[in-house]
Design a protein around this motif. Sequence first.
Motif, PDB file in Angstrom:
ATOM      1  N   PHE A  22       0.811  -1.217   0.000  1.00 57.99           N
ATOM      2  CA  PHE A  22       0.000   0.000   0.000  1.00 57.99           C
ATOM      3  C   PHE A  22       0.850   1.275   0.000  1.00 57.99           C
ATOM      4  O   PHE A  22       0.518   2.243  -0.664  1.00 57.99           O
ATOM      5  CB  PHE A  22      -0.949  -0.012   1.199  1.00 57.99           C
ATOM      6  N   VAL A  35      -8.427   0.404   4.148  1.00 55.65           N
ATOM      7  CA  VAL A  35      -8.190  -0.582   3.090  1.00 55.65           C
ATOM      8  C   VAL A  35      -9.509  -1.218   2.659  1.00 55.65           C
ATOM      9  O   VAL A  35      -9.792  -1.374   1.464  1.00 55.65           O
ATOM     10  CB  VAL A  35      -7.201  -1.664   3.571  1.00 55.65           C
ATOM     11  N   THR A  59     -11.523   1.065   0.558  1.00 56.71           N
ATOM     12  CA  THR A  59     -10.966   1.138  -0.793  1.00 56.71           C
ATOM     13  C   THR A  59     -11.365  -0.080  -1.613  1.00 56.71           C
ATOM     14  O   THR A  59     -11.756   0.042  -2.783  1.00 56.71           O
ATOM     15  CB  THR A  59      -9.433   1.261  -0.725  1.00 56.71           C
ATOM     16  N   LEU A 114      -8.057   5.550   0.619  1.00 52.55           N
ATOM     17  CA  LEU A 114      -6.686   5.207   0.974  1.00 52.55           C
ATOM     18  C   LEU A 114      -5.771   6.430   0.970  1.00 52.55           C
ATOM     19  O   LEU A 114      -4.851   6.532   1.785  1.00 52.55           O
ATOM     20  CB  LEU A 114      -6.152   4.150   0.007  1.00 52.55           C
TER      21      LEU A 114
END
Length: 265
Positions: A41, A109, A112, A144
Amino acid sequence: MSTSNTFSDVLRRAIADFEEHGFDSEDRLEKWQTQLLQSDFRHSAITSENLKRTLTSIYTSQVTNGGLLKVHKMPVWKFNMIGTKLQNELQRRIMASAQLIKMNREDMVQKTLKRFSGWATSVPIGGSNAVEKRETTEAIKKSLKALPYEERRVMIDQAAKFKASLSNIVATESGAIAGMWKSRFLAPGYDYRPDHKERDGHIFVLRGNWALEKGLMKLDGRQYTDEITMPAEEIFCQCRYKYMYNLRELPDSMLTEKGRSFVKR
């Protein structure tokens, strides 16, 4: 040539795949969801190390270098006796803060991935030439991208909570009898709570303190500290207590006759 595994690159490949094939099976969606979840990420603002460093720096300033002794009337030898409690609070706060940031990160997360799934399942079987890849990518990454800002806010909030907690431990152990609420409602840009502004300048009493037990003071219509939220307890609160140790610091109406005589002596 190796394929980049950053979230952005995996997302671009996923969008291109759905642009070509559309949502034609659950397997295709699950495959990309898994790859996105396993991707790098690289959006985190806070790591476990700089989290620990920040809180340890506060501990060093307030405890090791005696910052708390400047605002609490406590002999150094007694302050040293509660060192273990203060050290334990540092470790507890490091663990709690890390867990909170981890939970926030996982939540971002999931938001997203939910955006991605919502978009992917809307693409018709056979694909679509109408997909705006850049706009789609930015829209899906919206949650995010907010992560670094949110993590910094959490870190600032946890720092305020840690300072308040250390101060409360020292006040309790050193015989404070009351605390005057100090709000930062006048600070530019501070999003204060109206009820916290109303508490500003009000005195709250520590339950079971030595002056109460000796019959030297009374509530006089005031509340105990454990009947309201503590300073910095609520999210993003930056209020604090100015702790009181001496009967002379209290309004006369809070003193009993015995207390007034004690002060005169």
